[in-house]
Design an enzyme around this catalytic site. Sequence first.
Site, short mmCIF file in Angstrom:
data_model
loop_
_atom_site.label_atom_id
_atom_site.label_comp_id
_atom_site.label_asym_id
_atom_site.label_seq_id
_atom_site.Cartn_x
_atom_site.Cartn_y
_atom_site.Cartn_z
N SER A 20 -2.33 -5.43 -2.65
CA SER A 20 -2.64 -5.86 -1.28
C SER A 20 -2.49 -7.37 -1.17
CB SER A 20 -4.04 -5.39 -0.89
OG SER A 20 -4.25 -5.56 0.50
N GLU A 70 -0.16 4.29 3.41
CA GLU A 70 -0.62 2.90 3.42
C GLU A 70 -1.44 2.53 4.67
OE1 GLU A 70 -0.58 0.53 1.30
OE2 GLU A 70 1.07 0.83 -0.11
#
Length: 555
Positions: free
Chosen positions: A258, A380
């Site tokens: 991330s 996602e």
Amino acid sequence: MLFTASLLLLLPWASAAPANLPIVDLGYQRHQAISFNSTGQYYSFTNIRYAEPPLGSRRFAPPVAPHGRSKNIVNGTGLGYKCPQALACWFNVQNKFTSAAAAGTPFDFNAAYEEVYTKDACTEPAKQDPLQSEDCLFLDVYVPQDVWQKGPQAAHQKGGAPVLVYLQDGAYVGGSKSDQNPAGLIARSREEGSSGMIYVGINYRLGVFGWLSGRKFTSSGGKPNAGLLDQRLALEWIQRHIHLFGGDPSRVTVMGVSAGGGSIIMQMTAYGRGISPPFAQVITQSPAWEPGTKTPAIEDDLFDTFLASLNVTSLDQARRLPSHALTDANYRLVASRPYGAGVLGPAIDGDFIPDSPKRLLLQGKANPGVRVLTSYTAAEGFGIAPANITDEASFQRYVGLMLAGTDASVRTHAATVLYPAVFDGSMPYRTQHDRASLLWADLAASCNTRYLHAAVRTPGYAIEYSVPPALHLSDTPSVFYNGPVADPTVNGTIAELLQRQIVRFVKTGNPNGEPDPEVPVYDGRDLLDLGDDGVLVRPDSTDNARCEYWQKVHF
């Protein structure tokens, strides 16, 4: 077996400490290991300072390497384990949404919103965490005993142990070097008679302390992207000092998920000149940043709001305030941001980030010799796209939020061509929320892995993690798996496979080895899918016109 003592492995500092823990001389200080993990057979050197305290005039400024010489031996106790933390309140609503989805129960958005924002008073800072401090620019080094006993390598001499450096997630406003326990990865690295690898965790400034930007901030003497500069200084520290722990500076792999993965891409494209970075390999998992959410007006408004919350009118005045005032203001600013909005993070500054990193990769402005292993998850955007996107109007508002920094033609193209309101199964979505989820995934995370592979000339490898629920960050428990006792909800078979792939890549630049399924060399078309129903090579879902379009957009 390496995982029979899972409970001890859960604690990186679980110690059967020898009477005399080792000491490393860093030049500016002597640092002693704080513990020895007798189960994992590794030393923990915690809270090693890599920069001067970023306080006073050093707030909102580039980090400064330690100087002078301390006569005392330090072991990292009594220091700030994490930088000041914050979290947008809307993330708490999203967590309730994903929990309901996983359980198959109805979700009442309005009730969840009321609970978080009113009942829980989310926007008000809680009591200060004693482990949180502005003086937080430290790193941790975990060294297998066998590596340490071989003795420090001569500076830049090849032959030392491989090194894995981890940059944490946290949306650029939260997280710390201590969030993850490396015991399982270290144990995996010591299999098959190997001495193992060194693991390093890094803190970097977060929220307003690391990511304010814009014309007003810069003209007031602030330095944008201070968090990236912190990371860079820490990576350079590793190049200078890791041989003292038995590591090889030419065998450094940087890994992040991330925000950590997004940061790695920006370290790859630093200054837009294709210079050699202070690492040889990268592992990026769902490398994320939101490139379209910033405009000059939004950046200036964030800065003005921050100063107003402090009741000051200049950055110099803010620098002179006590730490708790700044920490509380940071929390309020982040917590109260509009629903669905990324708050603070990397910004184009004409220096470290001279242009969109997506375009810099397209233009070949990253060092092509870095070896790359990437991954993303199958869903996602599901837990990040706002739960209240249920109709065309709410989707259009989200497009405006995510693409505020683009012109109207880009927003129109996104809503009508790339993500049209077609729900008959011909598109990869059947609901408005799934439509928004795909927009976030493409724009902020998944496609970035494709851009990175195309920018380097070395053989690369790519993985998709589809173990349900396969949300953003849901692969992290597998990466840091510490056995069935410590992590009973994790698919241990997939987790151990993923750990072997990571460790092999760190050691050799290739994740493959017998008897595991082969990760194919990435060709832009296929990757290895890791799922509950098996491990197989399948088409890469980023091989599409949407990803191609987003790389060329001017944000």
